[in-house]
Design a protein around this motif. Structure first.
Motif, PDB file in Angstrom:
ATOM      1  N   UNK A   1       0.832  -1.201   0.000  1.00  0.00           N
ATOM      2  CA  UNK A   1       0.000   0.000   0.000  1.00  0.00           C
ATOM      3  C   UNK A   1       0.870   1.257   0.000  1.00  0.00           C
ATOM      4  N   UNK A   2       1.965   1.219   0.751  1.00  0.00           N
ATOM      5  CA  UNK A   2       2.919   2.334   0.781  1.00  0.00           C
ATOM      6  C   UNK A   2       3.455   2.617  -0.620  1.00  0.00           C
ATOM      7  N   UNK A   3       3.907   1.572  -1.305  1.00  0.00           N
ATOM      8  CA  UNK A   3       4.484   1.740  -2.643  1.00  0.00           C
ATOM      9  C   UNK A   3       3.460   2.240  -3.652  1.00  0.00           C
ATOM     10  N   UNK A   4       2.190   1.929  -3.422  1.00  0.00           N
ATOM     11  CA  UNK A   4       1.145   2.329  -4.358  1.00  0.00           C
ATOM     12  C   UNK A   4       0.807   3.814  -4.280  1.00  0.00           C
ATOM     13  N   UNK A   5       1.081   4.452  -3.139  1.00  0.00           N
ATOM     14  CA  UNK A   5       0.663   5.846  -2.994  1.00  0.00           C
ATOM     15  C   UNK A   5       1.793   6.801  -2.632  1.00  0.00           C
TER      16      UNK A   5
ATOM     17  N   UNK B   1       8.466   7.065  -5.248  1.00  0.00           N
ATOM     18  CA  UNK B   1       9.508   6.046  -5.345  1.00  0.00           C
ATOM     19  C   UNK B   1      10.761   6.456  -4.575  1.00  0.00           C
ATOM     20  N   UNK B   2      11.002   7.780  -4.455  1.00  0.00           N
ATOM     21  CA  UNK B   2      12.236   8.244  -3.812  1.00  0.00           C
ATOM     22  C   UNK B   2      12.119   8.350  -2.296  1.00  0.00           C
ATOM     23  N   UNK B   3      10.985   7.956  -1.745  1.00  0.00           N
ATOM     24  CA  UNK B   3      10.818   7.986  -0.292  1.00  0.00           C
ATOM     25  C   UNK B   3      11.423   6.711   0.286  1.00  0.00           C
ATOM     26  N   UNK B   4      12.638   6.844   0.842  1.00  0.00           N
ATOM     27  CA  UNK B   4      13.422   5.672   1.235  1.00  0.00           C
ATOM     28  C   UNK B   4      12.810   4.941   2.425  1.00  0.00           C
TER      29      UNK B   4
END
Length: 426
Positions: A6-10, A13-16
């Motif tokens: 869910x994190x990756x969906x919203x 991409x650069x949020x480590x």
């Protein structure tokens, strides 16, 4: 769909995220946190040096709850007693004469404000910064960041020139004695200034945080300051990670370079709120008041965050957490140096107080070992220890920065767990 998906969906991409299997931390107490699966961890990173005193510190949570029950928000357009009270205490502690304080919500915003003040005061867009530095992720602070891994844009209105000196054990002057190293860096600074026009300020972290807890010899910034003073250039000390006694020896990082007096501008954030969003700038009145346009802050100086900062600062001072950082941090540093002496992967263990870096390098070549650092991070997590990482563009330094209430027993436990993690990686 699990939370990571869910994190990756919203999220960008650069949020480590740390770890191949990122953690969801659900609660904490003291120097420990728990994840959503019920696993307990000894926290040696404190949400990037932000949980400065302890998780769920009763004095802070009580202050937040009581203030939230009265009023949560008013903005800076109205008088705010907690903000004034905290500003009075920080101004007195800063060492800056006739100090004024402006509160922000983060270290990035604090450094952005310091750059605004310096450029307006000096009527110049030229900034000196240190190589390997990090000052935030806004458009202006990225442009004065000397760490390639975090410099996401070069399209800046600021003209930034980078100075030697913040990394003692690498670079062209690493082989020199401390005195000769300082002299060479001062000569470099003099040469750089001589080739430019009017410079607004030098911004520098007394100990580089994201850069891997690197620091110059004590006194280097005092020598820099003498050069800056001759040219009227301001000194901005970025204390976002070094402030509030974390280095043990001093309350502020700049005090290791105090021979020439306090900085013109000091920025802070992270630990003062113990997890609440508090940042700020301290400057002498002449500099702080130089802006000739209206300004406010909607969220800076919020009554709730100021109440947290007041309670946290009182706890820190009343319990001598700077002294604890010096004592327990010194023990932890020596323990880590001892256990790492027999591990070829470790190039250097450095730091002061509860701000310790363990630099990894391939023993055969001396090249940075970012893959090994990531593997140690995971191995430590598997053993119940959370640490951070940083360094130059290679991110090969393990960052160890526990809350300042760390006990001797927890320091010993953490060192043993980190040793186990290091020995699993080749």
């Amino acid at each position: 769909m699990n939370l990571h998906e869910r994190h990756k969906a919203v999220m960008p991409d650069w949020l480590a995220l740390y770890h191949d299997r990122p953690l969801e931390i659900t609660h904490g107490e003291g120097r420990h946190v728990w994840d959503a699966e019920g696993n307990r961890y000894l926290d040696f990173f404190g949400g990037i040096l932000t949980t400065m005193t302890a998780h769920a510190l009763p004095e802070v949570t009580k202050a937040v709850s009581e203030q939230a029950g009265r009023i949560i928000h008013s903005s800076t357009l109205y008088l705010n007693r907690p903000m004034v009270e905290l500003a009075e205490r920080i101004a007195a502690l800063s060492g800056i004469p006739d100090a004024r304080v402006f509160f922000t919500t983060s270290g990035t915003e604090a450094n952005d404000t310091a750059l605004l003040l310096a450029t307006a005061y000096r009527r110049s867009n030229q900034i000196l910064a240190m190589r390997n530095s990090y000052h935030g992720r806004s458009f202006s602070t990225v442009s004065v960041t000397g760490n390639r891994a975090w410099t996401t844009s070069t399209l800046s209105a600021l003209r930034t020139l980078y100075v030697h000196g913040a990394v003692r054990s690498r670079g062209p002057y690493a082989h020199l004695s401390d005195a000769d190293f300082t002299a060479a860096c001062v000569a470099d600074l003099e040469d750089l200034i001589g080739q430019t026009g009017e410079v607004a300020a030098l911004i520098a972290e007394p100990v580089q945080g994201v850069g891997g807890f690197t620091a110059p010899p004590d006194g280097l910034y005092a020598e820099f300051r003498r050069v800056l003073n001759r040219h009227g250039i301001l000194w901005i000390s970025d204390e976002v990670q070094t402030g509030w006694g974390r280095t043990g020896e001093h309350f502020w990082g700049w005090q290791a370079h105090a021979a020439s007096g306090p900085p013109d501008v000091l920025t802070f954030a992270k630990g003062i709120g113990n997890g609440m969003s508090v940042g700020g700038v301290v400057a002498r009145a002449e500099v702080m008041n130089c802006l000739n346009a209206n300004s406010i802050s909607t969220f800076g100086g919020s009554p709730v965050t100021m109440a947290a900062g007041l309670a946290n600062l009182s706890y820190l001072l009343e319990h001598d957490l700077q002294g604890n950082a010096r004592r327990v941090g010194g023990l932890l540093l020596e323990r880590l140096r001892a256990v790492c002496a027999g591990i070829p992967l470790v190039r250097e263990v450095r730091g002061r107080g509860l701000m310790i870096g363990v630099e990894l390098a391939h023993p055969e070549t001396g090249a940075a070992a970012p893959e090994a650092a990531a593997a140690v991070l995971d191995a430590a997590r598997d053993r119940g220890l959370l640490i951070g990482k940083g360094g130059g563009h290679d991110t090969s330094v393990l960052r160890v920065a526990p809350p300042l209430t760390l006990t001797v027993a927890e320091a010993e436990e953490g060192a043993a767990l980190l040793e186990q993690a290091l020995r699993t990686v080749r």
